[in-house]
Scaffold this motif. Sequence first.
Motif, PDB file in Angstrom:
ATOM      1  N   THR A 204      28.035  43.085  48.643  1.00  0.00           N
ATOM      2  CA  THR A 204      28.579  42.776  47.308  1.00  0.00           C
ATOM      3  C   THR A 204      27.730  43.425  46.214  1.00  0.00           C
ATOM      4  O   THR A 204      27.111  42.726  45.406  1.00  0.00           O
ATOM      5  CB  THR A 204      28.616  41.251  47.072  1.00  0.00           C
ATOM      6  OG1 THR A 204      27.267  40.736  47.126  1.00  0.00           O
ATOM      7  CG2 THR A 204      29.458  40.530  48.101  1.00  0.00           C
TER       8      THR A 204
ATOM      9  N   GLU B  89      28.192  31.588  38.047  1.00  0.00           N
ATOM     10  CA  GLU B  89      29.086  32.723  37.808  1.00  0.00           C
ATOM     11  C   GLU B  89      28.835  33.845  38.817  1.00  0.00           C
ATOM     12  O   GLU B  89      29.779  34.437  39.352  1.00  0.00           O
ATOM     13  CB  GLU B  89      28.861  33.272  36.385  1.00  0.00           C
ATOM     14  CG  GLU B  89      29.225  32.306  35.268  1.00  0.00           C
ATOM     15  CD  GLU B  89      28.139  31.260  34.967  1.00  0.00           C
ATOM     16  OE1 GLU B  89      27.095  31.234  35.657  1.00  0.00           O
ATOM     17  OE2 GLU B  89      28.341  30.464  34.032  1.00  0.00           O
ATOM     18  N   THR B  90      27.565  34.130  39.061  1.00  0.00           N
ATOM     19  CA  THR B  90      27.260  35.270  39.940  1.00  0.00           C
ATOM     20  C   THR B  90      27.536  34.946  41.400  1.00  0.00           C
ATOM     21  O   THR B  90      28.095  35.770  42.131  1.00  0.00           O
ATOM     22  CB  THR B  90      25.807  35.719  39.714  1.00  0.00           C
ATOM     23  OG1 THR B  90      25.733  36.235  38.391  1.00  0.00           O
ATOM     24  CG2 THR B  90      25.393  36.798  40.688  1.00  0.00           C
TER      25      THR B  90
ATOM     26  N   THR C  36      29.705  32.950  42.474  1.00  0.00           N
ATOM     27  CA  THR C  36      31.167  32.949  42.621  1.00  0.00           C
ATOM     28  C   THR C  36      31.682  34.390  42.681  1.00  0.00           C
ATOM     29  O   THR C  36      32.526  34.727  43.512  1.00  0.00           O
ATOM     30  CB  THR C  36      31.816  32.166  41.458  1.00  0.00           C
ATOM     31  OG1 THR C  36      31.265  30.855  41.432  1.00  0.00           O
ATOM     32  CG2 THR C  36      33.329  32.084  41.610  1.00  0.00           C
ATOM     33  N   ALA C  37      31.136  35.237  41.810  1.00  0.00           N
ATOM     34  CA  ALA C  37      31.560  36.643  41.818  1.00  0.00           C
ATOM     35  C   ALA C  37      31.217  37.313  43.154  1.00  0.00           C
ATOM     36  O   ALA C  37      31.989  38.132  43.667  1.00  0.00           O
ATOM     37  CB  ALA C  37      30.897  37.387  40.671  1.00  0.00           C
TER      38      ALA C  37
ATOM     39  N   ASP D  57      37.406  39.747  48.590  1.00  0.00           N
ATOM     40  CA  ASP D  57      38.187  40.963  48.277  1.00  0.00           C
ATOM     41  C   ASP D  57      38.032  41.993  49.393  1.00  0.00           C
ATOM     42  O   ASP D  57      38.995  42.652  49.805  1.00  0.00           O
ATOM     43  CB  ASP D  57      37.699  41.607  46.972  1.00  0.00           C
ATOM     44  CG  ASP D  57      38.010  40.770  45.744  1.00  0.00           C
ATOM     45  OD1 ASP D  57      38.850  39.855  45.821  1.00  0.00           O
ATOM     46  OD2 ASP D  57      37.377  41.031  44.688  1.00  0.00           O
TER      47      ASP D  57
ATOM     48  N   SER E 218      27.870  38.030  51.746  1.00  0.00           N
ATOM     49  CA  SER E 218      27.888  37.750  50.302  1.00  0.00           C
ATOM     50  C   SER E 218      26.462  37.954  49.778  1.00  0.00           C
ATOM     51  O   SER E 218      25.745  37.010  49.462  1.00  0.00           O
ATOM     52  CB  SER E 218      28.382  36.330  50.051  1.00  0.00           C
ATOM     53  OG  SER E 218      28.554  36.131  48.666  1.00  0.00           O
TER      54      SER E 218
ATOM     55  N   ASP F  74      33.673  36.042  45.749  1.00  0.00           N
ATOM     56  CA  ASP F  74      34.979  36.661  45.486  1.00  0.00           C
ATOM     57  C   ASP F  74      34.996  38.109  45.969  1.00  0.00           C
ATOM     58  O   ASP F  74      35.984  38.579  46.529  1.00  0.00           O
ATOM     59  CB  ASP F  74      35.288  36.614  43.982  1.00  0.00           C
ATOM     60  CG  ASP F  74      35.938  35.288  43.587  1.00  0.00           C
ATOM     61  OD1 ASP F  74      36.523  34.625  44.458  1.00  0.00           O
ATOM     62  OD2 ASP F  74      35.835  34.920  42.402  1.00  0.00           O
ATOM     63  N   ARG F  75      33.877  38.791  45.729  1.00  0.00           N
ATOM     64  CA  ARG F  75      33.817  40.193  46.144  1.00  0.00           C
ATOM     65  C   ARG F  75      33.881  40.292  47.687  1.00  0.00           C
ATOM     66  O   ARG F  75      34.526  41.181  48.247  1.00  0.00           O
ATOM     67  CB  ARG F  75      32.526  40.822  45.629  1.00  0.00           C
ATOM     68  CG  ARG F  75      32.418  42.295  45.841  1.00  0.00           C
ATOM     69  CD  ARG F  75      33.288  43.044  44.864  1.00  0.00           C
ATOM     70  NE  ARG F  75      33.177  44.487  45.057  1.00  0.00           N
ATOM     71  CZ  ARG F  75      33.616  45.391  44.209  1.00  0.00           C
ATOM     72  NH1 ARG F  75      34.220  45.022  43.100  1.00  0.00           N
ATOM     73  NH2 ARG F  75      33.482  46.681  44.451  1.00  0.00           N
TER      74      ARG F  75
ATOM     75  N   SER G  55      19.855  35.539  42.470  1.00  0.00           N
ATOM     76  CA  SER G  55      21.223  35.735  41.964  1.00  0.00           C
ATOM     77  C   SER G  55      21.926  34.398  41.733  1.00  0.00           C
ATOM     78  O   SER G  55      23.131  34.369  41.477  1.00  0.00           O
ATOM     79  CB  SER G  55      22.031  36.576  42.964  1.00  0.00           C
ATOM     80  OG  SER G  55      22.072  35.914  44.221  1.00  0.00           O
TER      81      SER G  55
ATOM     82  N   VAL H 291      27.810  43.081  41.363  1.00  0.00           N
ATOM     83  CA  VAL H 291      28.134  41.831  40.653  1.00  0.00           C
ATOM     84  C   VAL H 291      26.918  40.944  40.413  1.00  0.00           C
ATOM     85  O   VAL H 291      26.999  40.009  39.619  1.00  0.00           O
ATOM     86  CB  VAL H 291      29.225  41.026  41.401  1.00  0.00           C
ATOM     87  CG1 VAL H 291      30.535  41.782  41.397  1.00  0.00           C
ATOM     88  CG2 VAL H 291      28.800  40.682  42.826  1.00  0.00           C
TER      89      VAL H 291
END
Length: 322
Positions: free
Chosen positions: A99, A294-295, A297-298, A305, A77, A301-302, A290, A102
């Motif tokens: 990642t 929000e970042t 978490t993104a 994914d 991450s 998530d990436r 970073s 993002v």
Amino acid sequence: MKPRLVVAALLPEAVVARARDEFDALVHPGPADMTREEVLDAAHRHQAEGLLFVNTLRFDADLVARLPASLRVGATSSVGYDHVDVAAAAARGIAVTNTPGVLSACTADFAFMLLLAAARRAHEYDALMRAGWRRRIGQGDLLGQRVNGETLGILGMGRIGQAMARRARGFDMRVLYHARHRLPADLEQGATYFPDLRAMLPHCRFLSLHAPATPATENIINETTLGLLPRGAVLVNVARGALVDEDALFAALTSGRLFAAGLDVFRCEPEFDLRFASLPNVILSPHIGSGSVETRTAMGDRALDNIAAVLAGRGPIDPLRS
Ligand code: DGY
């Protein structure tokens, strides 16, 4: 049956919740990221097919050799992957992913914050106020350096470097950059390309580092290159500590060669060189460029994914290639 995943790092709650929902997830309770031995133990016990980690784990050839045969994908991450031995993973048939994208905007926000704070001495003023400011400051006291209208050099013009350039343009700065390759004009957006870093440095009142750590960038900022900057320049590093010779940086900060620096990354983390903490003209942060809800978490998530895609047989979204 859900795919088996080990989450080796402390991640935002929403990411952990999703990992538990979509995977048979073994989540480390903390209080810190899993150590190398804890990762190996968890991966074997859980017969993990996926491993989610961050740059506190060296995913090197030794670790790769000791991971269970069940492991099919390792997702960091982070955008940087100098802690991942991509070739060793490939040789064992383990897909590895990062990642990108993002985190560019938030990391550039942070770099620009460090640039402003270092130049305008924000951290010094904050310390002064907390110490109980009671004396009027003279018009000539404690002055910073102007940012607007000055020239910023960017070393490394990938997504984060480009986002930094956009922020600089908002401050009417002239942007120069050095990278391995010149960008197409639509991405360059008026920035001036220097194929030779040394030719760019004498023009840079500000220098911001956004290149990855590779053998080619190791100690690229050293006594010689620092000496090419105009006297009183400001350096920002949110990339990797390995880009900088820290002895040379310390000398430049104490001799006045540099006016100030904003440092988020260090050669040795977390045990960074405490000499920098003794310098008032340095603003420091703990590798957290970073680090917004929000970042982060993104990013998590990436990474999920990517793991889901590999384990479903679709192939990685962000494959790392050596
Ligand atoms: C990154 O994404 O590479 C950041 O430096 C965090 O490791």
